[in-house]
Design a protein around this motif. Sequence first.
Motif, PDB file in Angstrom:
ATOM      1  N   ALA A   1       5.318  -2.083   6.448  1.00 10.67           N
ATOM      2  CA  ALA A   1       6.528  -2.009   5.635  1.00 10.67           C
ATOM      3  C   ALA A   1       6.622  -0.692   4.865  1.00 10.67           C
ATOM      4  O   ALA A   1       7.575  -0.476   4.117  1.00 10.67           O
ATOM      5  CB  ALA A   1       6.566  -3.183   4.659  1.00 10.67           C
ATOM      6  N   GLY A   2       5.632   0.177   5.021  1.00 15.82           N
ATOM      7  CA  GLY A   2       5.682   1.491   4.392  1.00 15.82           C
ATOM      8  C   GLY A   2       5.255   1.514   2.947  1.00 15.82           C
ATOM      9  O   GLY A   2       5.520   2.492   2.238  1.00 15.82           O
ATOM     10  N   LEU A   3       4.578   0.479   2.478  1.00 15.64           N
ATOM     11  CA  LEU A   3       4.219   0.411   1.061  1.00 15.64           C
ATOM     12  C   LEU A   3       3.174   1.451   0.678  1.00 15.64           C
ATOM     13  O   LEU A   3       3.183   1.966  -0.443  1.00 15.64           O
ATOM     14  CB  LEU A   3       3.707  -0.991   0.706  1.00 15.64           C
ATOM     15  N   ALA A   4       2.249   1.768   1.583  1.00 21.79           N
ATOM     16  CA  ALA A   4       1.166   2.696   1.244  1.00 21.79           C
ATOM     17  C   ALA A   4       1.711   4.086   0.911  1.00 21.79           C
ATOM     18  O   ALA A   4       1.371   4.672  -0.127  1.00 21.79           O
ATOM     19  CB  ALA A   4       0.165   2.768   2.400  1.00 21.79           C
ATOM     20  N   GLY A   5       2.559   4.610   1.788  1.00 23.81           N
ATOM     21  CA  GLY A   5       3.112   5.944   1.549  1.00 23.81           C
ATOM     22  C   GLY A   5       3.985   6.000   0.309  1.00 23.81           C
ATOM     23  O   GLY A   5       3.914   6.940  -0.487  1.00 23.81           O
ATOM     24  N   ASP A   6       4.831   4.992   0.130  1.00 20.45           N
ATOM     25  CA  ASP A   6       5.698   4.956  -1.047  1.00 20.45           C
ATOM     26  C   ASP A   6       4.881   4.853  -2.328  1.00 20.45           C
ATOM     27  O   ASP A   6       5.227   5.451  -3.349  1.00 20.45           O
ATOM     28  CB  ASP A   6       6.652   3.761  -0.953  1.00 20.45           C
ATOM     29  N   LEU A   7       3.811   4.070  -2.285  1.00 22.86           N
ATOM     30  CA  LEU A   7       2.960   3.903  -3.462  1.00 22.86           C
ATOM     31  C   LEU A   7       2.370   5.246  -3.884  1.00 22.86           C
ATOM     32  O   LEU A   7       2.373   5.598  -5.072  1.00 22.86           O
ATOM     33  CB  LEU A   7       1.847   2.905  -3.147  1.00 22.86           C
TER      34      LEU A   7
ATOM     35  N   SER B   1      -5.345   6.234  -7.277  1.00 21.79           N
ATOM     36  CA  SER B   1      -4.539   5.124  -7.782  1.00 21.79           C
ATOM     37  C   SER B   1      -3.828   4.391  -6.657  1.00 21.79           C
ATOM     38  O   SER B   1      -3.751   3.153  -6.648  1.00 21.79           O
ATOM     39  CB  SER B   1      -3.517   5.642  -8.798  1.00 21.79           C
ATOM     40  N   ALA B   2      -3.307   5.149  -5.688  1.00 25.90           N
ATOM     41  CA  ALA B   2      -2.638   4.511  -4.558  1.00 25.90           C
ATOM     42  C   ALA B   2      -3.625   3.703  -3.722  1.00 25.90           C
ATOM     43  O   ALA B   2      -3.288   2.619  -3.221  1.00 25.90           O
ATOM     44  CB  ALA B   2      -1.955   5.565  -3.692  1.00 25.90           C
ATOM     45  N   SER B   3      -4.850   4.215  -3.577  1.00 25.01           N
ATOM     46  CA  SER B   3      -5.876   3.465  -2.846  1.00 25.01           C
ATOM     47  C   SER B   3      -6.201   2.161  -3.568  1.00 25.01           C
ATOM     48  O   SER B   3      -6.360   1.113  -2.933  1.00 25.01           O
ATOM     49  CB  SER B   3      -7.146   4.314  -2.699  1.00 25.01           C
ATOM     50  N   ALA B   4      -6.311   2.222  -4.894  1.00 23.02           N
ATOM     51  CA  ALA B   4      -6.561   0.996  -5.663  1.00 23.02           C
ATOM     52  C   ALA B   4      -5.417   0.018  -5.507  1.00 23.02           C
ATOM     53  O   ALA B   4      -5.628  -1.191  -5.349  1.00 23.02           O
ATOM     54  CB  ALA B   4      -6.780   1.345  -7.138  1.00 23.02           C
ATOM     55  N   GLY B   5      -4.185   0.536  -5.542  1.00 22.62           N
ATOM     56  CA  GLY B   5      -3.026  -0.351  -5.390  1.00 22.62           C
ATOM     57  C   GLY B   5      -2.952  -0.967  -4.010  1.00 22.62           C
ATOM     58  O   GLY B   5      -2.687  -2.172  -3.869  1.00 22.62           O
ATOM     59  N   PHE B   6      -3.222  -0.157  -2.972  1.00 23.45           N
ATOM     60  CA  PHE B   6      -3.157  -0.700  -1.618  1.00 23.45           C
ATOM     61  C   PHE B   6      -4.324  -1.645  -1.347  1.00 23.45           C
ATOM     62  O   PHE B   6      -4.193  -2.590  -0.566  1.00 23.45           O
ATOM     63  CB  PHE B   6      -3.137   0.428  -0.587  1.00 23.45           C
ATOM     64  N   ALA B   7      -5.466  -1.390  -2.003  1.00 23.25           N
ATOM     65  CA  ALA B   7      -6.600  -2.307  -1.867  1.00 23.25           C
ATOM     66  C   ALA B   7      -6.254  -3.684  -2.385  1.00 23.25           C
ATOM     67  O   ALA B   7      -6.866  -4.682  -1.973  1.00 23.25           O
ATOM     68  CB  ALA B   7      -7.811  -1.758  -2.623  1.00 23.25           C
ATOM     69  N   ALA B   8      -5.273  -3.746  -3.289  1.00 26.92           N
ATOM     70  CA  ALA B   8      -4.869  -5.028  -3.860  1.00 26.92           C
ATOM     71  C   ALA B   8      -4.057  -5.881  -2.898  1.00 26.92           C
ATOM     72  O   ALA B   8      -3.745  -7.039  -3.215  1.00 26.92           O
ATOM     73  CB  ALA B   8      -4.065  -4.798  -5.142  1.00 26.92           C
ATOM     74  N   ILE B   9      -3.709  -5.337  -1.739  1.00 30.05           N
ATOM     75  CA  ILE B   9      -2.970  -6.141  -0.767  1.00 30.05           C
ATOM     76  C   ILE B   9      -3.631  -6.122   0.610  1.00 30.05           C
ATOM     77  O   ILE B   9      -3.039  -6.580   1.591  1.00 30.05           O
ATOM     78  CB  ILE B   9      -1.502  -5.678  -0.641  1.00 30.05           C
ATOM     79  N   THR B  10      -4.834  -5.581   0.683  1.00 30.30           N
ATOM     80  CA  THR B  10      -5.585  -5.615   1.937  1.00 30.30           C
ATOM     81  C   THR B  10      -7.053  -5.791   1.609  1.00 30.30           C
ATOM     82  O   THR B  10      -7.500  -5.395   0.547  1.00 30.30           O
ATOM     83  CB  THR B  10      -5.372  -4.326   2.764  1.00 30.30           C
ATOM     84  N   GLY B  11      -7.809  -6.391   2.512  1.00 29.78           N
ATOM     85  CA  GLY B  11      -9.215  -6.650   2.218  1.00 29.78           C
ATOM     86  C   GLY B  11     -10.176  -5.714   2.896  1.00 29.78           C
ATOM     87  O   GLY B  11     -11.333  -6.031   3.064  1.00 29.78           O
TER      88      GLY B  11
END
Length: 452
Positions: free
Chosen positions: A80-86, A107-117
């Motif tokens: 859905a493109g959330l990683a790049g937008d984040l 910060s983006a890595s921390a945020g994306f880690a919150a939706i992937t394991g």
Amino acid sequence: MSAAAFAVFLGAVILLIILICLRVPVAFALIGTSAIGLAVASGMGIAERALGSSAFGSTADYALAVIPLFVLMGAFAARAGLAGDLFDVIERHTKKLPGGLAIAGISASAGFAAITGSSVATVASIGKTAIEEMRSHGYDVRFAAGSVAIAGTLGIMIPPSVALVLYGIVTGTSIGQLLIAGVVPGIVSAILYALVAIILATRRPELAGGASRAARSSPTSPPVAIAPAWDNKKYWSVVKVAVLFGIVIVGVYSGVYTATEAGAIGAFAAVLLLLFTGQRDGSPRLRALGGALLESTRLTSSVFLIVVGGALLTFLMVRLGVPAAFAEWAGSLPVPGWTLVVVLLLIMVPLGMFLDSISIILVFIPVVFPVVEALGYNPIVFGILAIKLIEIGMVTPPVGMNAFVIASSVPGVRAEDAFRGVLPFLLADVAFVILIMMVPDIVLFLPNAMVS
């Protein structure tokens, strides 16, 4: 443990190391080593029955259903493109800070880690965008690669975490409490990485494009290309990430639903995001959906194959009496209990240099956990510390997985660049591990406050 049993165990370990060095996939190396060890120790009949029953017996666990669900949630969110937008949103607000682009990547890595394991998924999703943006602004390639590699390790700490789920299954620890316990250490780790980036960029401005910024601001420098207009819709990606993270954490923390149910609801919410927003490149939504399903199937299949291999090796070790012998030997050592726990944790680092986090948890934890239990050490704290040490191994040569993911996904960046750039950040990790051991309430206060 008899001499013959020890000889079989030692031979199995040597064979496993040889197969891994020959680049045999870890799952097949585990299965092959276990089958040969069982055949030597107990005969072909036992080996055949173990091979036949382990594939079903080790995976037919309701708790394991959370793994494909978390993987699906991450795959749908990435498509859905959330990683790049984040990254773009955070970079907009941090770029004026010393090392601002590195902070945005962390910060983006921390945020994306919150939706992937997965750490690998986090590095692969954030790495290319973040590193290429840093390089375009004159950042040192080692600084850029190192900051992204270390931040990617948060994928197995911040929930939803596949590694914590497997640790809970192997040790019989509450998966919900483990996932909640990973929140504070994950956030604190991200803050520490950002502080290291600021310190490095302040003391050595050339690492964060200081020279190139001066050149760009010079009256004689050529005009800078005008950046494309900012799209305020990208801010919605932050909201979407927060919603997906909240679905998992708030529900589990409040006791409204279990971790498995949280994974199902999160995956459903992520697929809705994908279907209603589509991919950023404009490709059809159904094609994006199919790609996410295929990616999730591949990753889940590889995880479950490792689970089968780990279960077979555990069966072999139990049959040989390895866990009991190790517990008896460790208990007889004339050292304080905390010293033994530290030694067990430190072993995770060299293991993480050669094995992925899932293999370490499935192979090593069943051997050492009885010792940890006998010492009365809190299993949740030990699990978080184990994950932190595994994280360190993931960015340590010779086979730190995150460094090689970056090298394979970002042209012009070598694994050596990531290994060198990550060293200052590792000091923060070591300091935080020591702090957790001294003040375990950093890990425990959220799980202890959960609604039972």
